[in-house]
Design an enzyme around this catalytic site. Structure first.
Site, PDB file in Angstrom:
ATOM      1  N   ASP A  92      54.515  41.535  42.632  1.00  0.00           N
ATOM      2  CA  ASP A  92      53.057  41.419  42.682  1.00  0.00           C
ATOM      3  C   ASP A  92      52.702  39.949  42.501  1.00  0.00           C
ATOM      4  O   ASP A  92      52.738  39.426  41.387  1.00  0.00           O
ATOM      5  CB  ASP A  92      52.407  42.265  41.569  1.00  0.00           C
ATOM      6  CG  ASP A  92      50.895  42.376  41.750  1.00  0.00           C
ATOM      7  OD1 ASP A  92      50.278  41.392  42.196  1.00  0.00           O
ATOM      8  OD2 ASP A  92      50.340  43.450  41.440  1.00  0.00           O
TER       9      ASP A  92
ATOM     10  N   ARG B 142      47.554  53.515  49.969  1.00  0.00           N
ATOM     11  CA  ARG B 142      46.624  53.711  51.072  1.00  0.00           C
ATOM     12  C   ARG B 142      47.421  53.774  52.360  1.00  0.00           C
ATOM     13  O   ARG B 142      48.371  53.003  52.541  1.00  0.00           O
ATOM     14  CB  ARG B 142      45.617  52.543  51.172  1.00  0.00           C
ATOM     15  CG  ARG B 142      44.485  52.615  50.156  1.00  0.00           C
ATOM     16  CD  ARG B 142      43.482  53.732  50.510  1.00  0.00           C
ATOM     17  NE  ARG B 142      42.411  53.877  49.534  1.00  0.00           N
ATOM     18  CZ  ARG B 142      42.416  54.750  48.532  1.00  0.00           C
ATOM     19  NH1 ARG B 142      43.440  55.555  48.347  1.00  0.00           N
ATOM     20  NH2 ARG B 142      41.384  54.839  47.709  1.00  0.00           N
TER      21      ARG B 142
ATOM     22  N   ARG C 177      47.323  49.025  37.795  1.00  0.00           N
ATOM     23  CA  ARG C 177      47.168  50.131  36.835  1.00  0.00           C
ATOM     24  C   ARG C 177      48.134  51.282  37.095  1.00  0.00           C
ATOM     25  O   ARG C 177      48.792  51.769  36.179  1.00  0.00           O
ATOM     26  CB  ARG C 177      45.719  50.657  36.911  1.00  0.00           C
ATOM     27  CG  ARG C 177      44.683  49.647  36.481  1.00  0.00           C
ATOM     28  CD  ARG C 177      43.282  50.149  36.747  1.00  0.00           C
ATOM     29  NE  ARG C 177      42.958  50.152  38.160  1.00  0.00           N
ATOM     30  CZ  ARG C 177      42.080  49.323  38.734  1.00  0.00           C
ATOM     31  NH1 ARG C 177      41.424  48.454  38.011  1.00  0.00           N
ATOM     32  NH2 ARG C 177      41.837  49.378  40.025  1.00  0.00           N
ATOM     33  N   ILE C 178      48.228  51.717  38.346  1.00  0.00           N
ATOM     34  CA  ILE C 178      49.058  52.893  38.633  1.00  0.00           C
ATOM     35  C   ILE C 178      50.534  52.536  38.531  1.00  0.00           C
ATOM     36  O   ILE C 178      51.330  53.260  37.916  1.00  0.00           O
ATOM     37  CB  ILE C 178      48.702  53.483  40.016  1.00  0.00           C
ATOM     38  CG1 ILE C 178      47.257  54.001  39.990  1.00  0.00           C
ATOM     39  CG2 ILE C 178      49.674  54.595  40.403  1.00  0.00           C
ATOM     40  CD1 ILE C 178      46.690  54.383  41.347  1.00  0.00           C
TER      41      ILE C 178
ATOM     42  N   GLU D   9      43.751  60.688  57.881  1.00  0.00           N
ATOM     43  CA  GLU D   9      43.803  61.792  56.909  1.00  0.00           C
ATOM     44  C   GLU D   9      42.782  62.860  57.286  1.00  0.00           C
ATOM     45  O   GLU D   9      41.646  62.504  57.590  1.00  0.00           O
ATOM     46  CB  GLU D   9      43.518  61.259  55.501  1.00  0.00           C
ATOM     47  CG  GLU D   9      44.627  60.349  55.018  1.00  0.00           C
ATOM     48  CD  GLU D   9      44.434  59.869  53.576  1.00  0.00           C
ATOM     49  OE1 GLU D   9      43.502  60.329  52.897  1.00  0.00           O
ATOM     50  OE2 GLU D   9      45.220  59.023  53.147  1.00  0.00           O
TER      51      GLU D   9
ATOM     52  N   GLY E  56      46.793  62.898  44.920  1.00  0.00           N
ATOM     53  CA  GLY E  56      47.378  62.208  43.762  1.00  0.00           C
ATOM     54  C   GLY E  56      46.502  62.207  42.521  1.00  0.00           C
ATOM     55  O   GLY E  56      47.003  62.240  41.395  1.00  0.00           O
ATOM     56  N   ALA E  57      45.202  62.159  42.711  1.00  0.00           N
ATOM     57  CA  ALA E  57      44.303  62.066  41.546  1.00  0.00           C
ATOM     58  C   ALA E  57      43.674  63.410  41.204  1.00  0.00           C
ATOM     59  O   ALA E  57      42.835  63.497  40.304  1.00  0.00           O
ATOM     60  CB  ALA E  57      43.205  61.040  41.835  1.00  0.00           C
TER      61      ALA E  57
ATOM     62  N   HIS F 238      46.430  63.584  50.086  1.00  0.00           N
ATOM     63  CA  HIS F 238      45.663  62.685  49.197  1.00  0.00           C
ATOM     64  C   HIS F 238      45.227  63.421  47.919  1.00  0.00           C
ATOM     65  O   HIS F 238      44.053  63.414  47.542  1.00  0.00           O
ATOM     66  CB  HIS F 238      44.433  62.118  49.941  1.00  0.00           C
ATOM     67  CG  HIS F 238      44.012  60.777  49.430  1.00  0.00           C
ATOM     68  ND1 HIS F 238      43.628  59.753  50.252  1.00  0.00           N
ATOM     69  CD2 HIS F 238      43.932  60.281  48.163  1.00  0.00           C
ATOM     70  CE1 HIS F 238      43.305  58.700  49.511  1.00  0.00           C
ATOM     71  NE2 HIS F 238      43.486  58.996  48.241  1.00  0.00           N
TER      72      HIS F 238
ATOM     73  N   ASP G 104      51.382  60.548  50.090  1.00  0.00           N
ATOM     74  CA  ASP G 104      50.130  61.187  49.679  1.00  0.00           C
ATOM     75  C   ASP G 104      48.970  60.654  50.510  1.00  0.00           C
ATOM     76  O   ASP G 104      47.888  61.225  50.497  1.00  0.00           O
ATOM     77  CB  ASP G 104      49.864  60.926  48.195  1.00  0.00           C
ATOM     78  CG  ASP G 104      48.682  61.730  47.677  1.00  0.00           C
ATOM     79  OD1 ASP G 104      48.607  62.937  48.005  1.00  0.00           O
ATOM     80  OD2 ASP G 104      47.826  61.161  46.969  1.00  0.00           O
TER      81      ASP G 104
HETATM   82  P1  NAD Z   1      45.151  47.883  40.969  1.00  0.00           P
HETATM   83  O1  NAD Z   1      44.048  47.061  41.557  1.00  0.00           O
HETATM   84  O2  NAD Z   1      45.175  48.112  39.492  1.00  0.00           O
HETATM   85  O3  NAD Z   1      46.577  47.291  41.408  1.00  0.00           O
HETATM   86  C1  NAD Z   1      46.835  46.848  42.709  1.00  0.00           C
HETATM   87  C2  NAD Z   1      47.821  45.689  42.570  1.00  0.00           C
HETATM   88  O4  NAD Z   1      48.272  45.310  43.868  1.00  0.00           O
HETATM   89  C3  NAD Z   1      47.187  44.429  41.943  1.00  0.00           C
HETATM   90  O5  NAD Z   1      47.891  44.065  40.758  1.00  0.00           O
HETATM   91  C4  NAD Z   1      47.350  43.354  43.035  1.00  0.00           C
HETATM   92  O6  NAD Z   1      47.654  42.076  42.495  1.00  0.00           O
HETATM   93  C5  NAD Z   1      48.516  43.908  43.824  1.00  0.00           C
HETATM   94  N1  NAD Z   1      48.632  43.356  45.162  1.00  0.00           N
HETATM   95  C6  NAD Z   1      47.643  43.025  46.029  1.00  0.00           C
HETATM   96  N2  NAD Z   1      48.179  42.540  47.159  1.00  0.00           N
HETATM   97  C7  NAD Z   1      49.528  42.569  47.010  1.00  0.00           C
HETATM   98  C8  NAD Z   1      50.625  42.207  47.852  1.00  0.00           C
HETATM   99  N3  NAD Z   1      50.424  41.695  49.069  1.00  0.00           N
HETATM  100  N4  NAD Z   1      51.873  42.388  47.376  1.00  0.00           N
HETATM  101  C9  NAD Z   1      52.091  42.901  46.141  1.00  0.00           C
HETATM  102  N5  NAD Z   1      51.088  43.234  45.288  1.00  0.00           N
HETATM  103  C10 NAD Z   1      49.829  43.079  45.733  1.00  0.00           C
HETATM  104  O7  NAD Z   1      45.085  49.274  41.754  1.00  0.00           O
HETATM  105  P2  NAD Z   1      45.602  50.707  41.263  1.00  0.00           P
HETATM  106  O8  NAD Z   1      44.489  51.386  40.523  1.00  0.00           O
HETATM  107  O9  NAD Z   1      46.929  50.580  40.663  1.00  0.00           O
HETATM  108  O10 NAD Z   1      45.699  51.438  42.701  1.00  0.00           O
HETATM  109  C11 NAD Z   1      46.782  51.129  43.580  1.00  0.00           C
HETATM  110  C12 NAD Z   1      46.562  51.821  44.905  1.00  0.00           C
HETATM  111  O11 NAD Z   1      46.474  53.247  44.722  1.00  0.00           O
HETATM  112  C13 NAD Z   1      45.270  51.424  45.629  1.00  0.00           C
HETATM  113  O12 NAD Z   1      45.536  51.327  47.023  1.00  0.00           O
HETATM  114  C14 NAD Z   1      44.358  52.615  45.399  1.00  0.00           C
HETATM  115  O13 NAD Z   1      43.409  52.731  46.428  1.00  0.00           O
HETATM  116  C15 NAD Z   1      45.363  53.748  45.444  1.00  0.00           C
HETATM  117  N6  NAD Z   1      44.902  55.007  44.818  1.00  0.00           N
HETATM  118  C16 NAD Z   1      45.348  56.176  45.363  1.00  0.00           C
HETATM  119  C17 NAD Z   1      44.964  57.393  44.794  1.00  0.00           C
HETATM  120  C18 NAD Z   1      45.457  58.688  45.369  1.00  0.00           C
HETATM  121  O14 NAD Z   1      44.804  59.702  45.198  1.00  0.00           O
HETATM  122  N7  NAD Z   1      46.615  58.705  46.005  1.00  0.00           N
HETATM  123  C19 NAD Z   1      44.097  57.405  43.690  1.00  0.00           C
HETATM  124  C20 NAD Z   1      43.699  56.199  43.128  1.00  0.00           C
HETATM  125  C21 NAD Z   1      44.105  54.996  43.707  1.00  0.00           C
END
Ligand code: NAD
Length: 303
Positions: free
Chosen positions: A169, A230, A148-149, A259, A280-281, A278, A254
């Site tokens: 991915d 993460r 998603r991100i 942390e 980002g959101a 942290h 971030d």
């Molecule tokens: P998501 O589940 O939509 O996407 C994660 C993607 O990573 C998936 O498509 C998955 O197939 C892929 N993936 C898994 N293992 C992999 C690998 N070994 N190599 C390549 N790709 C791989 O998640 P998202 O909502 O896009 O979130 C992404 C990250 O951002 C997560 O770690 C989430 O915890 C983090 N996040 C951070 C904040 C912040 O405040 N900084 C806020 C929300 C989410």
């Protein structure tokens, strides 16, 4: 008069969520004047809208009418999902509500790293002469993880900055990556071509330490690295080494393994590394979206 279903909200959420709920439900808050605890509403509560507060099995068993626990945000570590399932209580999250905010944060960190913003704001010595930044426009962005991100980052990067976008991915079909405007590539190829590396994977066994020193040194010299996913996905000792060697022009973090990152951590001494705690959101828009989506989950369940 028929009683409206009771929604309990333990901690403040965006006002728009309360306005959404109020015509259809009675809202009891666990904070402020007239605060009610869960136990004070347990016999009437039909829905809970929570942020990171705990709803355990014992609480669910004390609430015979409870039909939904709507989580504002992602992650269910504070909710006893197994007991909820046994009791037919729906549990929902808002996984896309903050994606745009985190994506914009990744772009902000990319810009900061490429333009030496960390060095500039410290203004040590003759920062103006020391900085020779590089534009983001026209550079190559490598996304590890294309969920998603990352898709939001890809869209901003491609449309806002005319960047070439590479994505790795293994769980997303190459055709889907291409349809979203990115070039699907293996990790080795991505590292060999990316001027900007941005990480968007979950922290699981397979991604712990995914980017270490060999991966960082595989990037073209002068690249930048951003992690908004993460802590632990990127090896921080390796990052420090790659920055100190001058192989990387900068980095933006971030998220970190610990942390908040301790003040004495050596990465904090590197002016080309910008670190945010942290956040980002943390935008008004994401907070509103998370609350309103959670309220909508409640209304849909009670309809
Ligand atoms: P998501 O589940 O939509 O996407 C994660 C993607 O990573 C998936 O498509 C998955 O197939 C892929 N993936 C898994 N293992 C992999 C690998 N070994 N190599 C390549 N790709 C791989 O998640 P998202 O909502 O896009 O979130 C992404 C990250 O951002 C997560 O770690 C989430 O915890 C983090 N996040 C951070 C904040 C912040 O405040 N900084 C806020 C929300 C989410």
């Amino acid at each position: 008069m028929t009683e409206l279903p009771l929604v309990w909200i333990p901690r403040p959420v965006h006002q728009d969520a309360l306005e959404r709920l109020r015509p259809h439900t009675e809202v009891a808050c666990g904070y402020g004047p007239g605060a009610l605890s869960f136990d004070e509403v347990a016999d009437r509560v039909v829905a809970v809208l929570l942020r990171t507060e705990r709803v355990d099995g014992a609480m669910m068993r004390r609430a015979p009418l409870l039909r939904i626990v709507a989580r504002h945000g992602v992650g269910l570590d504070t909710v006893d999902v197994a007991t909820a399932r046994e009791r037919g209580i729906a549990v929902t999250t808002t996984p896309t509500a903050n994606s745009r905010s985190v994506a914009e944060h990744a772009i902000a960190l990319l810009l900061a790293a490429r333009r030496g913003i960390g060095i500039a704001v410290r203004n040590e010595g003759d920062a103006r002469r020391a900085i020779r930044g590089r534009e983001l426009s026209g550079s190559t962005l490598g996304l590890v993880g294309f969920g998603r991100i990352a898709r939001e980052v890809a869209a901003i990067g491609a449309h806002g900055f005319a960047m070439r976008v590479l994505a790795h991915d293994p769980q997303v079909p190459a055709a889907d990556i291409a349809a979203a405007g990115a070039e699907p590539v293996g990790l080795a190829e991505l590292l060999s071509r990316a001027d900007n590396l941005s990480l968007h994977v979950p922290l699981v066994d397979a991604t712990r330490g995914l980017i270490g020193l060999p991966e960082l040194l595989a990037l073209p010299r002068g690249s930048v690295v951003v992690n908004t996913s993460r802590g632990g996905v990127l090896d921080e000792d390796a990052l420090l080494e790659a920055v100190r060697q001058g192989h990387l022009a900068g980095a933006g973090l971030d998220v970190t393994t610990v942390e908040p990152l301790p003040e004495e951590h050596p990465l904090r001494a590197e002016a080309s590394v910008v670190i945010t705690p942290h956040t980002g959101a943390q935008t008004d828009e994401a907070l509103r979206r998370m609350a309103v989506e959670a309220a909508d989950h409640i209304l849909a369940r009670l309809a």
